[in-house]
Structures are given as C-alpha cells and as structure tokens.
Scaffold this motif. Structure first.
Motif, PDB file in Angstrom:
ATOM      1  N   ILE A 477       0.818  -1.208   0.000  1.00 11.36           N
ATOM      2  CA  ILE A 477       0.000   0.000   0.000  1.00 11.36           C
ATOM      3  C   ILE A 477       0.855   1.261   0.000  1.00 11.36           C
ATOM      4  CG2 ILE A 477      -0.221   0.254   2.522  1.00 11.36           C
ATOM      5  CD1 ILE A 477      -3.196   0.982   2.009  1.00 11.36           C
ATOM      6  N   LEU A 478       2.155   1.128   0.275  1.00  7.73           N
ATOM      7  CA  LEU A 478       3.067   2.276   0.266  1.00  7.73           C
ATOM      8  C   LEU A 478       4.157   2.008  -0.761  1.00  7.73           C
ATOM      9  CD1 LEU A 478       3.892   4.979   1.657  1.00  7.73           C
ATOM     10  CD2 LEU A 478       5.318   3.603   3.194  1.00  7.73           C
ATOM     11  N   GLU A 479       4.334   2.931  -1.728  1.00 11.78           N
ATOM     12  CA  GLU A 479       5.289   2.664  -2.794  1.00 11.78           C
ATOM     13  C   GLU A 479       6.476   3.614  -2.841  1.00 11.78           C
ATOM     14  OE1 GLU A 479       3.188   2.795  -6.460  1.00 11.78           O
ATOM     15  OE2 GLU A 479       2.938   4.968  -6.467  1.00 11.78           O
ATOM     16  N   ARG A 480       6.352   4.831  -2.268  1.00  9.00           N
ATOM     17  CA  ARG A 480       7.464   5.777  -2.386  1.00  9.00           C
ATOM     18  C   ARG A 480       7.393   6.824  -1.291  1.00  9.00           C
ATOM     19  NH1 ARG A 480       8.611  10.657  -5.489  1.00  9.00           N
ATOM     20  NH2 ARG A 480       6.444  10.738  -6.190  1.00  9.00           N
ATOM     21  N   VAL A 481       8.570   7.250  -0.824  1.00 11.21           N
ATOM     22  CA  VAL A 481       8.671   8.335   0.156  1.00 11.21           C
ATOM     23  C   VAL A 481       9.552   9.413  -0.454  1.00 11.21           C
ATOM     24  CG1 VAL A 481       9.389   9.001   2.484  1.00 11.21           C
ATOM     25  CG2 VAL A 481       8.392   6.732   2.085  1.00 11.21           C
ATOM     26  N   ALA A 482       9.083  10.656  -0.428  1.00 11.79           N
ATOM     27  CA  ALA A 482       9.815  11.764  -1.036  1.00 11.79           C
ATOM     28  C   ALA A 482       9.996  12.899  -0.045  1.00 11.79           C
ATOM     29  CB  ALA A 482       9.084  12.269  -2.278  1.00 11.79           C
ATOM     30  N   PHE A 483      11.043  13.717  -0.263  1.00 10.02           N
ATOM     31  CA  PHE A 483      11.239  14.926   0.523  1.00 10.02           C
ATOM     32  C   PHE A 483      10.208  15.975   0.102  1.00 10.02           C
ATOM     33  CE2 PHE A 483      15.679  13.227   0.670  1.00 10.02           C
ATOM     34  CZ  PHE A 483      15.761  13.092   2.060  1.00 10.02           C
TER      35      PHE A 483
END
Length: 605
Positions: A477-483
């Motif tokens: 359910i979570l694919e990417r983390v960005a600043f």
C-alpha cells in the motif's frame, strides 16, 4: 548648610543607584534564570508567557507529513485556501462618506464569499481577540475557498483579513478509508513540541497515521502571527507574518498505491448497495498492489468513537469465508494427486454424515469436480476432505497466503527496524488444533466453516497468487517516500511472501483459474455473464452467529478480464440475514463494470 545639601544629594543618588542596580539585577535574573521557569498555574514558561501576551497566532500547518494516492492526489494533508481574520488595529467606527460606502461594499462581498450575512460577519469580526480561520459551519475545520475566491479576498484588501493556505488533514466526511487511520493528541514523555513550545502535536492512533508515525512527524508548525497590545488589539502598522520552520526537506511526502478516484467510486457503490458491514478490496493483479480498500461501516477520522468500532478496518479483519475456501480444498487435493477436474461424483443432496448437505437439501446428481466447483457442491468437497489430512489442508492454505500475515514489510528501512504499513492485519486461522485429526473437522473446514477465518485482503491476494502461478505476493500500500522538495527519498519495491510449506504448482493454479471461469459461465456466478469484461470467480456463504442470532457472511472473489487479467477483487458482506439475496456477487459485478469503464470498456470475450 551646603554640606547638608550635598550629603542629601549623595545619599539620594546612592539610593537611586541602588534601586536601579536592584532593578537591573532583577531583570537579569528574570531574563537569564527565570525565563525557563514554569509560571504557577500554567504549562508555559516565563518567556513563553511574555510571547503569548504580545502575539496572537493561528496554526496553518502542523508540519505533519502528507499522504498521497498513486497519482499525487492528497489523502491526508491537503492544502486549501481559507479566510483568516485577525484582531483589528483599533475599534472600527462608522464614518460617513465614500470611504464608509466602499468599506461596506467590500465587507458585503466578503460575507457573500463566506456564505454568511453582513451582520454575522461584522459580529464575529468586531469582537475578535484571537485570530480566526473562518469555520465551514459543519464542525470540520476552516471553510475551504476556491483559488479565484482566495484571490478575490486578497484583492478586497480588508484590514485584518487575509486569504492564507491551510493544511487540512481530512475533509471532514465519512469514508471507507480506515487504512488511513486518525490522529489524537499526543501525550506522555515522548511528546515533541513545536519550536515555540506552545503547541502539543497530534500523533497517529490507527492505520497508516500510526504505522508511519516516525516518517510523518513534522519539524514544527507554520503559524500566521499578529502583534497585539494589552487590550488585544493589533499593534498599529504591525504586519501579519507567517512563521514556518523553513526546512526544504520536511515534512515528507508518502505516496500510496491507492487510486483515490477508484476508492471514492467503490465507496459510492457500496453505499448505494446498502452494505452495512463488510469490505471490498481491489488489487492490481500484475503488481499485487492495493488499488482500493473499502471498509464498512464508514468512519470520519475527525469524529472517531472508540466504542463505535467504525474505525476498524474490516478488510484486515478475519471472518468466516464459506465456500470461497473450496479453492484451497481443490488445490490441496489436486496437488496431492487425489483427484482431477474431470473426476465424477454424485450428489444426492445430503452427504450422509456430519449433518452436512447442499443448500436446501437439493441434490446436484452426477457431476465432475469442475462442475461441483462451479455450483459449489458440498458433497464433492466433503468427499475430497475425507481423502486429505488436516496437515495437508492447512499447509496448502498457508502456501496460498491464508492463515498468516501477508502484508508488505521491510526490515531496517528508512531508519526503522521494521516498516510494516498494514500492521493491523489479522493472520486468520485454518484449524485451531490438528489433534486429533478429526474427519468431521476436516469436512467443515473444507467448505470454509468451523475454525476457518480469512481477511478480505487475503481473499483478494489468493486470486493474485493463482494469477502468478502460485507465487504469493505481499500486498503493498506504500510505494514511495519523497522529501518536501519532490526528491525521492526511498522507493519501496514489491516482494514475495513465501511460506515455509512451499507453493502450489503453476499447473494447479491454471486449473483452478479455469474452474473459477466455469463459476461464471455455468455456476453460482451466472449473473456476471453479461459483464463488459469476461470474469471469473468463486462465491461463498458462511453461516455465523452474532450474539446468538444466526447470520451469514456473503463473499465473491475473482478476477478480470479473463483473457488478460488486470484486477483481482474480493467482496465480503458480513452479518446479513440467512435468507438475504446474494448481494456480494452483484456488487462484485458492479465493481468490475466500474473498472472496465475506467479502463476504456470491453476487451472482448
């Protein structure tokens, strides 16, 4: 005489100097030593109280990280424009002439934009002692303005009125997004206050807000601040300023696999169908990602009732599956070489032992395993269960991703020992005990009754597993983390979640998929034949007891389009009256009509 005068002057100056010295010492004492002391009866220090007395502020952004869908649409932390009213510089008096007329025109227009009367606006505005973000009137936070409205509010240039961006965590409406979770006021020693120390943050209490809390924590509030005098009026000439942490990297932006448009559409379908309890899960059959996950009843993250239980995510909670579990039974028997799709059976309506029969005691007569699967014949699967061992049945279920947690997780990722977004997932059960290996227990288990409990997420993932030839993928359910500046901090790729018991053979998976197609063409899912996409699936009805009252769980799980599958879907409608129509199959078809429409219509049979 002169000596007496000089003496008096000397002593007077000395006393004055001593008083000034004492005052300077006192000021130094307060400034250097007492400034961090808590004022009696408050939770603020001396320095903070001085700041409070000279400033009035309103929070525009808590600094908490944002959650987005796969297309960048805001799920939590949407920025909207709102009208902010600040204490006036001085009492507003009526003046005659063109100036008064122009001011009234502007205020009348502002009232129209805010959806209130001129008198209501003036009553709130003239009595302000604290900044006010104009409320929506529904108890759900500030009123959201459109961009043209915000620009017009700024253009009106009314004293003490601004249009400012506001980070709205939720939109205030009820939905089936329990996976999102909710916030509550942080407490205890772990509370990290904002830089001014005047704001206690809110912390995630359930769902992604809780499991991703270390990543969502911000670096301080953004506040609109006005300087005020002792009467609470704004200091003449003082500007309305915005104070922000100014960190280009935080708060973080977290991108999920959810398609918000699809999520909203399925929520609407479920509401129109009158579903009171249950869940719908849509997965991308190619990636194994969760595209939509709807739980019922709906909940409002701004009005959570701990006693009501609406915040529980039914998609992650295990329930009796009924006949959809026959997929596992068929897989176990095929893998063990105990049957073939064309093996003949005979159903007289009643099995003859364990009190088992087909619905309403109606016999199906002579039929093959494939036909028995299509019409969900209990006699066929009871026969298979008696050939199997409980160990084999359970091992096959585990190999297919049932009876264990399957949600995506990663160790030592993003500074966390274990990143597990769907931490609330229940593993479910197959058998509570295998000793002794009782024939009656196996028969009841084989048709999805007795101790069997699976989640709607596991049910959808079971279909994905078959479409991947028996490989169990971890639902993501979570694919990417960005600043905050858009730069990617971490990509979170999908992965498998194999079982120690191994996996089923790709050939077995293909047979089962073909049998699921027969459910729609000639079995219990015939109402799905006219669908825009050719579909395949399996129905199920599980008998349960709720507070001693007989109830049913209705299921339908499957995939489509058959020729090149794009989606796997599970529909679970829980705790309905025993003789209720099979609403799960109908809702499954409606979900796929929606999906085919979004994808551009029919693909052919």
């Amino acid at each position: 005489m002169h000596k007496l005068i000089h003496r008096r002057i000397f002593w007077g100056c000395l006393i004055l100097c001593m008083l000034l010295a004492g005052l300077m010492i006192r000021l130094a004492w307060v400034q250097l030593l007492l400034k961090d002391s808590v004022v009696s009866g408050t939770r603020y220090t001396v320095a903070q109280m001085a700041e409070l007395q000279s400033e009035r502020e309103t929070v525009l952004d808590s600094g908490r990280g944002r959650l987005y869908d796969k297309h960048g649409r805001a799920l939590a932390g949407e920025t909207v424009w709102t009208a902010a009213l600040f204490p006036p510089e001085e009492e507003l008096h009526r003046h005659h002439g063109a100036g008064e007329y122009n001011d009234d025109q502007q205020l009348h227009r502002l009232a129209e934009i805010l959806g209130v009367s001129y008198s209501q606006l003036q009553a709130r505005r003239l009595g302000l002692k604290e900044p006010l973000l104009w409320p929506s009137g529904q108890g759900t936070g500030p009123l959201a303005l459109t961009l043209p409205q915000a620009r017009e509010v700024e253009a009106l240039a009314i004293e003490g009125v601004r249009a400012l961006p506001f980070a709205r965590r939720y939109n205030g409406s009820a939905s089936g997004r329990q996976w999102l979770g909710y916030l509550s006021e942080a407490s205890g020693e772990a509370v990290t206050q904002s830089p001014t120390g005047l704001r206690i943050p809110r912390t995630g209490t359930d769902g992604l807000e809780k499991t991703l809390e270390p990543l969502l924590q911000g670096v301080g509030h953004t506040e609109a601040v006005a300087q005020v005098d002792a009467r609470g009026k704004r200091v003449p000439g003082s500007p309305i300023t915005v104070k922000a942490p100014g960190n280009p990297y935080y708060p973080l932006s977290l991108y999920t696999t959810i398609d918000l448009k699809l999520q909203e559409s399925i929520e609407q379908l479920a509401a129109e169908a009158g579903v009171k309890e249950g869940a719908i899960v849509v997965m991308d059959s190619r990636s194994g990602d969760i595209a939509a996950m709807v739980s019922l009843p709906f909940y409002n993250p701004q009005q959570v009732s701990p006693q009501g239980g609406e915040w529980n995510n039914r998609a992650l909670q295990a329930a009796a599956p009924g006949s959809i579990f026959k997929i596992v039974t068929a897989a176990a028997a095929l893998e063990a070489g105990l049957t073939t799709p064309e093996e003949p059976f005979f159903c007289a309506g009643a099995y003859g032992k364990y009190g088992l029969s087909c619905p309403h005691g109606k016999g199906h007569g002579a039929l093959t395993l494939k036909q028995g699967f299509a019409v969900s014949c209990n006699t066929v699967f009871a026969t298979l269960a008696e050939r199997l061992s409980g160990v084999k049945l359970q091992a096959t279920a585990l190999a297919l991703g049932l009876g264990r947690s399957i949600g995506w997780q990663a160790e030592n990722t993003l500074g966390l020992p274990l990143l597990r977004p769907l931490a609330g997932e229940q593993p479910g059960t197959i058998f509570t005990t295998l000793l002794p290996d009782d024939g009656g227990a196996r028969v009841q288990t084989a048709i999805g009754q007795r101790d069997v409990r699976i989640t709607p997420l596991q049910a959808a993932n079971l279909v994905v597993t078959l479409l991947h030839g028996g490989e169990v993928r971890a639902p993501r359910i979570l694919e990417r983390v960005a600043f905050a500046n858009g730069q990617t901090l971490k990509e979170l790729p999908g992965h498998l979640t194999p079982a120690p018991e191994g996996r089923i053979a790709p050939a077995t998976a293909r047979v089962l998929l073909g049998m699921m197609r027969s459910v729609v063409t000639e079995g219990t899912g015939r109402m799905l034949k006219p669908s825009a996409w050719p579909l395949a699936g399996k129905s199920g009805t599980a008998q349960t007891l709720v507070h001693g009252t007989p109830r049913n769980n209705q299921w339908f799980i499957g995939y489509g389009p058959v020729d090149h599958p794009k989606y796997a879907v599970s529909v679970a409608i829980e705790n309905v009256a025993p003789d209720s129509p099979q609403a799960a199959t109908r809702l499954f078809g409606q979900v796929f009509e929606l999906l085919s429409g979004l994808e551009g219509g029919s693909t052919g049979a």
